[in-house]
Write an enzyme that holds these catalytic residues in place. Structure first.
Site, mmCIF file in Angstrom:
data_model
loop_
_atom_site.group_PDB
_atom_site.id
_atom_site.type_symbol
_atom_site.label_atom_id
_atom_site.label_comp_id
_atom_site.label_asym_id
_atom_site.label_seq_id
_atom_site.Cartn_x
_atom_site.Cartn_y
_atom_site.Cartn_z
ATOM 1 N N ARG A 46 2.814 -3.955 -11.980
ATOM 2 C CA ARG A 46 2.423 -2.694 -11.147
ATOM 3 C C ARG A 46 1.881 -2.052 -12.156
ATOM 4 O O ARG A 46 1.891 -0.685 -11.572
ATOM 5 C CB ARG A 46 3.525 -2.858 -10.333
ATOM 6 C CG ARG A 46 3.849 -3.318 -8.969
ATOM 7 C CD ARG A 46 4.335 -2.317 -8.007
ATOM 8 N NE ARG A 46 5.143 -3.276 -7.093
ATOM 9 C CZ ARG A 46 6.428 -3.185 -7.001
ATOM 10 N NH1 ARG A 46 6.289 -2.704 -7.667
ATOM 11 N NH2 ARG A 46 6.671 -3.989 -5.818
ATOM 12 N N ARG A 75 0.886 3.431 -8.202
ATOM 13 C CA ARG A 75 1.076 4.849 -7.654
ATOM 14 C C ARG A 75 2.308 6.086 -8.327
ATOM 15 O O ARG A 75 1.763 7.431 -8.008
ATOM 16 C CB ARG A 75 1.927 5.541 -6.063
ATOM 17 C CG ARG A 75 1.045 4.397 -5.303
ATOM 18 C CD ARG A 75 2.133 4.576 -3.880
ATOM 19 N NE ARG A 75 3.101 2.993 -3.987
ATOM 20 C CZ ARG A 75 4.410 3.177 -3.163
ATOM 21 N NH1 ARG A 75 4.542 4.042 -2.258
ATOM 22 N NH2 ARG A 75 4.807 1.857 -3.138
ATOM 23 N N ARG A 82 -7.520 6.065 -4.272
ATOM 24 C CA ARG A 82 -6.037 5.520 -3.559
ATOM 25 C C ARG A 82 -6.857 6.310 -2.379
ATOM 26 O O ARG A 82 -7.478 6.092 -1.830
ATOM 27 C CB ARG A 82 -5.082 5.457 -3.459
ATOM 28 C CG ARG A 82 -3.994 5.079 -2.207
ATOM 29 C CD ARG A 82 -4.205 4.186 -1.179
ATOM 30 N NE ARG A 82 -4.132 4.462 -0.023
ATOM 31 C CZ ARG A 82 -3.801 4.519 0.934
ATOM 32 N NH1 ARG A 82 -4.295 4.722 1.168
ATOM 33 N NH2 ARG A 82 -3.135 4.795 1.757
ATOM 34 N N ASP A 109 -3.701 -7.796 -3.645
ATOM 35 C CA ASP A 109 -2.217 -7.864 -2.692
ATOM 36 C C ASP A 109 -2.105 -9.261 -2.854
ATOM 37 O O ASP A 109 -2.595 -10.030 -2.396
ATOM 38 C CB ASP A 109 -2.324 -7.082 -1.717
ATOM 39 C CG ASP A 109 -0.796 -6.457 -0.908
ATOM 40 O OD1 ASP A 109 0.070 -6.101 -1.011
ATOM 41 O OD2 ASP A 109 -0.664 -7.468 -0.028
#
Length: 364
Positions: free
Chosen positions: A31, A35, A44, A81
């Site tokens: 990841r 975020r 995003r 994903d």
């Protein structure tokens, strides 16, 4: 190699997966495009939704490259994903803010399983392969690009439950109550994952990884029958080329150190480790059969910079001056981590491993 892509200027990651000598331990982070980065959050927001971000190759490329602009990472990983496959099978994937993934049409019967087929990757998942090709081109040979998929068992968990779960009671009950249907579903998913990863390789992925996120939810016996069996099927059937051009495969079953030796024999080139096993112990158990990837606890990145650097050094020393180590966290980086902490971790691993390999070379 596809002539359309430039040669690599940094191949440490691929060399480590082939258990060849490197000048410093290669680092990438699960990841790593996510975020915790303000630039990711901005992209995003511009995309409008997570699925819009995944399904727009230009935006997926943008966020894939963002961490490489900040950190001296040794690999890029496709931004996508793991649930793209269930979505392509018609189960209707969506993401509610703060709630995680949802599938509108979960599997509730044998008839639902019977109705499934391997999707046409070239059409239903073209946005993924287009992103792979675009990212590979935009990397300009800076570092290798990793493609990935969820494992058959992990995909089945979401497809049966319809969302994440604390216990995966529906999915696990199927293994006891109707193992024939479970194997039918898992075989279909294994064939689909194989086709999906093959398409990513054809599009430009230079390594591929299978995330078996929920392997650790299973007993040892069920893990080997219903998860590892299908990881092996994929590893042995995936076309990956020959010789120096062979594309390495990494398998990562979180929470499954109990079957490390069996994972090392499944046909993959690398085995991912979470933080519940010591690197030295893991290497002693598998020897030189596979490369090992891991395995610092991601929560350390909430601690002080000194602690973060010490943990990076400890991991390097635990593996020792041997070929075949790719440094990573034991799971994905948390959204609340300060980017500077990750920078300190990467720096400590690179510096400690350079010193370790240099000392070994000088002593030989």
């Amino acid at each position: 190699m596809n002539a359309a892509f430039p040669p690599l200027s940094n191949d440490r990651f691929l060399r480590a997966l082939k258990r060849q000598p490197v000048d410093q331990t290669p680092v990438w982070i699960m990841r790593q495009a996510g975020r915790y980065l303000p630039e990711y959050r901005a992209t995003r927001a511009r995309a409008g939704s997570f699925m819009d971000l995944c399904q727009a190759p230009e935006l997926a490329c943008e966020v894939t490259l963002q961490p490489l602009a900040r950190f001296p990472l040794d690999a890029a990983i496709l931004f996508s994903d793991i649930l793209t496959i269930p979505d392509a099978m018609g189960l209707g994937l969506s993401f509610a803010e703060g709630e995680g993934p949802r599938l509108a049409r979960p599997l509730r019967s044998r008839a639902d399983i019977d109705a499934l087929g391997v999707p046409d990757i070239a059409s239903s998942l073209r946005y993924v392969t287009d992103a792979v090709t675009l990212i590979r081109r935009e990397l300009h040979g800076q570092v290798p690009l990793i493609g990935f998929s969820g494992s058959p068992w992990t995909l089945a968990c979401y497809m049966i439950e319809g969302s994440g779960s604390d216990h995966f009671a529906r999915a696990k009950s199927l293994l006891w109550d109707d193992p024939q249907s479970a194997h039918q579903l898992l075989d279909l998913l294994a064939r689909t994952v194989t086709a999906y990863l093959a398409a990513q390789i054809a599009a430009g992925a230079q390594a591929v990884m299978i995330f078996d996120t929920w392997g650790g939810a299973l007993s040892v016996a069920h893990y080997r029958e219903f998860s590892l069996r299908y990881l092996s099927q994929i590893a042995q059937s995936l076309p990956r080329g020959e010789g120096d051009a062979r594309v390495p495969l990494i398998v990562f079953s979180k929470g499954c150190a109990h079957s490390l030796e069996q994972q090392a024999d499944c046909g993959a080139d690398g085995v991912g480790l979470d933080w519940t096993i010591d690197l030295a112990s893991a290497r002693a158990r598998v020897g030189d059969r596979v490369a090992l990837q891991g395995n610092v606890d991601p929560v350390v990145l909430y601690s002080s910079e000194a602690a973060v650097r010490a943990e990076g050094r400890r991991a390097v020393q635990a593996f020792g001056p041997h070929p075949g180590h790719v440094f990573n966290l034991g799971h994905g980086i948390h959204p609340g981590v300060a980017p500077e902490r990750l920078g300190a971790l990467i720096d400590s691993v690179h510096a400690e491993s350079r010193a370790l390999f240099s000392a070994q070379k000088g002593a030989s």
